[in-house]
Design an enzyme around this catalytic site. Structure first.
Site, PDB file in Angstrom:
ATOM      1  N   ASP A   5       0.841  -1.200   0.000  1.00 19.96           N
ATOM      2  CA  ASP A   5       0.000   0.000   0.000  1.00 19.96           C
ATOM      3  C   ASP A   5       0.876   1.251   0.000  1.00 19.96           C
ATOM      4  O   ASP A   5       2.112   1.171   0.088  1.00 19.96           O
ATOM      5  CB  ASP A   5      -0.899  -0.063   1.255  1.00 19.96           C
ATOM      6  CG  ASP A   5      -2.288   0.477   0.995  1.00 19.96           C
ATOM      7  OD1 ASP A   5      -2.435   1.313   0.090  1.00 19.96           O
ATOM      8  OD2 ASP A   5      -3.227   0.067   1.706  1.00 19.96           O
TER       9      ASP A   5
ATOM     10  N   GLU B 265      -1.471   1.959  -5.065  1.00 26.04           N
ATOM     11  CA  GLU B 265      -1.355   3.418  -4.868  1.00 26.04           C
ATOM     12  C   GLU B 265      -2.554   4.138  -5.484  1.00 26.04           C
ATOM     13  O   GLU B 265      -2.509   5.321  -5.723  1.00 26.04           O
ATOM     14  CB  GLU B 265       0.009   3.955  -5.314  1.00 26.04           C
ATOM     15  CG  GLU B 265       0.384   3.727  -6.760  1.00 26.04           C
ATOM     16  CD  GLU B 265      -0.373   4.656  -7.705  1.00 26.04           C
ATOM     17  OE1 GLU B 265      -1.317   4.151  -8.341  1.00 26.04           O
ATOM     18  OE2 GLU B 265      -0.039   5.850  -7.785  1.00 26.04           O
ATOM     19  N   TRP B 266      -3.609   3.367  -5.765  1.00 28.02           N
ATOM     20  CA  TRP B 266      -4.946   3.864  -6.138  1.00 28.02           C
ATOM     21  C   TRP B 266      -5.031   4.535  -7.515  1.00 28.02           C
ATOM     22  O   TRP B 266      -5.955   5.294  -7.794  1.00 28.02           O
ATOM     23  CB  TRP B 266      -5.497   4.810  -5.045  1.00 28.02           C
ATOM     24  CG  TRP B 266      -5.154   4.317  -3.682  1.00 28.02           C
ATOM     25  CD1 TRP B 266      -5.656   3.215  -3.071  1.00 28.02           C
ATOM     26  CD2 TRP B 266      -4.196   4.881  -2.771  1.00 28.02           C
ATOM     27  NE1 TRP B 266      -5.072   3.055  -1.838  1.00 28.02           N
ATOM     28  CE2 TRP B 266      -4.171   4.059  -1.630  1.00 28.02           C
ATOM     29  CE3 TRP B 266      -3.350   5.996  -2.824  1.00 28.02           C
ATOM     30  CZ2 TRP B 266      -3.334   4.322  -0.539  1.00 28.02           C
ATOM     31  CZ3 TRP B 266      -2.519   6.248  -1.751  1.00 28.02           C
ATOM     32  CH2 TRP B 266      -2.520   5.418  -0.614  1.00 28.02           C
ATOM     33  N   GLY B 267      -4.038   4.284  -8.369  1.00 33.16           N
ATOM     34  CA  GLY B 267      -4.102   4.824  -9.728  1.00 33.16           C
ATOM     35  C   GLY B 267      -3.642   6.256  -9.862  1.00 33.16           C
ATOM     36  O   GLY B 267      -3.613   6.808 -10.964  1.00 33.16           O
TER      37      GLY B 267
ATOM     38  N   ASP C 164     -10.556   3.022  -3.099  1.00 36.42           N
ATOM     39  CA  ASP C 164     -11.226   1.826  -2.564  1.00 36.42           C
ATOM     40  C   ASP C 164     -12.680   1.727  -3.008  1.00 36.42           C
ATOM     41  O   ASP C 164     -13.433   2.700  -2.929  1.00 36.42           O
ATOM     42  CB  ASP C 164     -11.221   1.860  -1.027  1.00 36.42           C
ATOM     43  CG  ASP C 164      -9.819   1.783  -0.466  1.00 36.42           C
ATOM     44  OD1 ASP C 164      -8.850   1.788  -1.256  1.00 36.42           O
ATOM     45  OD2 ASP C 164      -9.695   1.732   0.765  1.00 36.42           O
TER      46      ASP C 164
HETATM   47  C1  GLA Z   1      -6.007   1.262   1.724  1.00 33.64           C
HETATM   48  C2  GLA Z   1      -6.221   0.251   0.625  1.00 33.64           C
HETATM   49  C3  GLA Z   1      -7.298  -0.723   1.037  1.00 33.64           C
HETATM   50  C4  GLA Z   1      -6.915  -1.405   2.343  1.00 33.64           C
HETATM   51  C5  GLA Z   1      -6.638  -0.371   3.422  1.00 33.64           C
HETATM   52  C6  GLA Z   1      -6.047  -0.989   4.674  1.00 33.64           C
HETATM   53  O1  GLA Z   1      -7.113   2.088   1.875  1.00 33.64           O
HETATM   54  O2  GLA Z   1      -6.548   0.882  -0.582  1.00 33.64           O
HETATM   55  O3  GLA Z   1      -7.534  -1.668   0.026  1.00 33.64           O
HETATM   56  O4  GLA Z   1      -5.793  -2.222   2.129  1.00 33.64           O
HETATM   57  O5  GLA Z   1      -5.719   0.617   2.964  1.00 33.64           O
HETATM   58  O6  GLA Z   1      -5.791  -0.060   5.683  1.00 33.64           O
END
Ligand code: GLA
Length: 412
Positions: free
Chosen positions: A150, A185-187, A208
């Site tokens: 993450d 890293e969410w894109g 998420d």
């Molecule tokens: C981030 C990630 C999630 C999850 C949480 C855990 O938000 O994007 O998928 O792993 O951390 O804290």
């Protein structure tokens, strides 16, 4: 003599390069499938839960359908010992990680762990920055097969992200065990452009997922979602555009399946308006994720599934579309206010055709195949009803609001 010696060295170099190329290619040649703890358990996980989940995956037949990983997410960590080795929380994991990993392996499953490229994880637990080699060796020693890495608490620039993921990928490669790497890293830094090069096998493309259909905002880039709570349709909007970047051993990851959560369990999936979806919407997520060759990470409580959830997650024909060895993500060939149409080429020359009704009403879909660029396909199977029929140049069917129909089309 000398020439023979040099040839010998060259041959063995060639062989060992080849072996390591094969080894690398063997990591996640199809998108990973399994159960991920995050949406249902949040930070509240423990060894008993993980064991019972592995048991349920086997008993429900999900392992045999290909869902063969248990992915432990955030919340397992208990700090570091006096030699700086990362350790599990002794209250949550009293038997230690090795015993748990052995148990999951004994069930014929693989197992993943979680860390973060900063001092602390998103949940505030001990993470791996500056301990990459040591932690990778620890994960390898315990027997883990996968690491979700993450990016909370890390600087926002691209360079640092690329450097930190490169470092962990290298550490995993040198850990003594084959451990796949999921970049998370969410894109925000377009990891589809560099994720595979740095040694990742998949990369999250969005924020998420929440247990909802849509946040109702216009979404053009990953950051448009921050703070709004991404629904299935919002994530689709971002991930559908990335088909060119999905490749064998390098998958776009539009986050976990929310199928079967029904907005019941509290945070994190119910955060930001995650009040649950209809069965049509859950069926759509499964359909669209399979068309997009996405990782299939179940997050509902597989120990207590209802019939609809079981049916959606256990669709063998659809899973075969996700896992098809050609490794192509579907192309979105049409997008209107009512319809989205997807086409995924398959290894045996068949194609998968997906039609999503995005409108709020049930609608009659009538599509001429040649107008969608589909030629020479005479037979079809509806992968939800299992009905097989001959094509007469078009598809005509009623599709419920937010439902996705998927067909496998073949020549004869
Ligand atoms: C981030 C990630 C999630 C999850 C949480 C855990 O938000 O994007 O998928 O792993 O951390 O804290």
């Amino acid at each position: 003599m000398k020439v023979k010696y040099i040839i010998g060295i060259l041959v063995s170099l060639f062989v060992s390069c080849n072996i390591s190329a094969q080894k690398e290619a063997s990591l996640l040649v199809t998108p990973p499938m399994g159960f991920m703890t995050w949406n249902y358990f949040g930070l509240d996980i423990n060894e008993e839960a993980v064991r019972s989940l592995a048991d349920a995956m086997v008993e429900e037949g999900l392992r045999d359908l290909g869902y063969n990983y248990i992915f432990i997410d955030d919340g397992w960590q208990g700090g570091r010992d006096n030699k700086n080795n990362i350790i599990p929380d002794p209250q949550k994991f009293p038997s230690g990680m090795k015993a748990l990993v052995d148990y999951v392996h004994s069930k014929g499953m693989k197992i993943g762990i979680y860390s973060d490229a900063a001092p602390l994880t998103c949940g505030g637990y001990t993470a791996s920055l500056h301990f990459e080699e040591q932690d990778a060796k620890t994960f390898a020693k315990w027997g883990f097969d996968y690491l979700k890495y993450d990016y909370c608490g890390a600087p926002s620039d691209w360079q640092t992200a690329i450097a930190r993921y490169t470092k962990m990928a290298k550490a995993l490669k040198e850990s003594g065990r084959e451990i796949a790497l999921g970049i998370c890293e969410w894109g925000d830094r377009e990891p589809w452009l560099w994720g595979k090069k740095v040694g990742g096998q998949l990369w999250r493309t969005t924020a998420d997922v929440r247990d909802k259909w849509t946040c109702g905002k216009t979404i053009n880039k990953p950051s448009d979602l921050h703070g709004y709570g991404a629904g299935i349709l919002d994530i689709l909007e971002l991930n559908a555009k990335l088909d060119a970047y999905a490749t064998i051993g390098g998958w776009n990851d539009p986050d976990m399946l929310v199928v079967g959560l029904y907005g019941k369990k509290g945070a994190p999936s119910t955060d930001l308006g995650g009040n649950g979806c209809t069965d049509e919407e859950y069926q759509s997520q499964m359909s669209l994720w399979c068309l997009m060759a996405a990782p299939l990470m179940i997050t509902c409580d597989v120990r207590n599934m209802n019939e609809a959830t079981r049916r959606i997650l256990s669709n063998k024909e659809l899973i075969a579309i996700d896992q098809d060895v050609l490794g192509k993500q579907a192309k979105r060939v049409l997008k209107t206010d009512t319809w989205q149409v997807f086409i995924k080429p398959l290894a045996n020359g068949d194609i998968a055709l997906g039609i999503l009704n995005v409108s709020d009403k049930d609608q009659l879909a009538v599509f001429n195949l040649s107008e969608l660029g589909i030629l020479q396909k005479n037979k079809a199977q509806d992968l939800w009803t299992k009905e097989k029929f001959r094509l007469k140049g078009r598809i005509k069917t009623l599709i419920k609001s937010h439902e996705t129909k998927v067909y496998r089309l073949s020549k004869d």
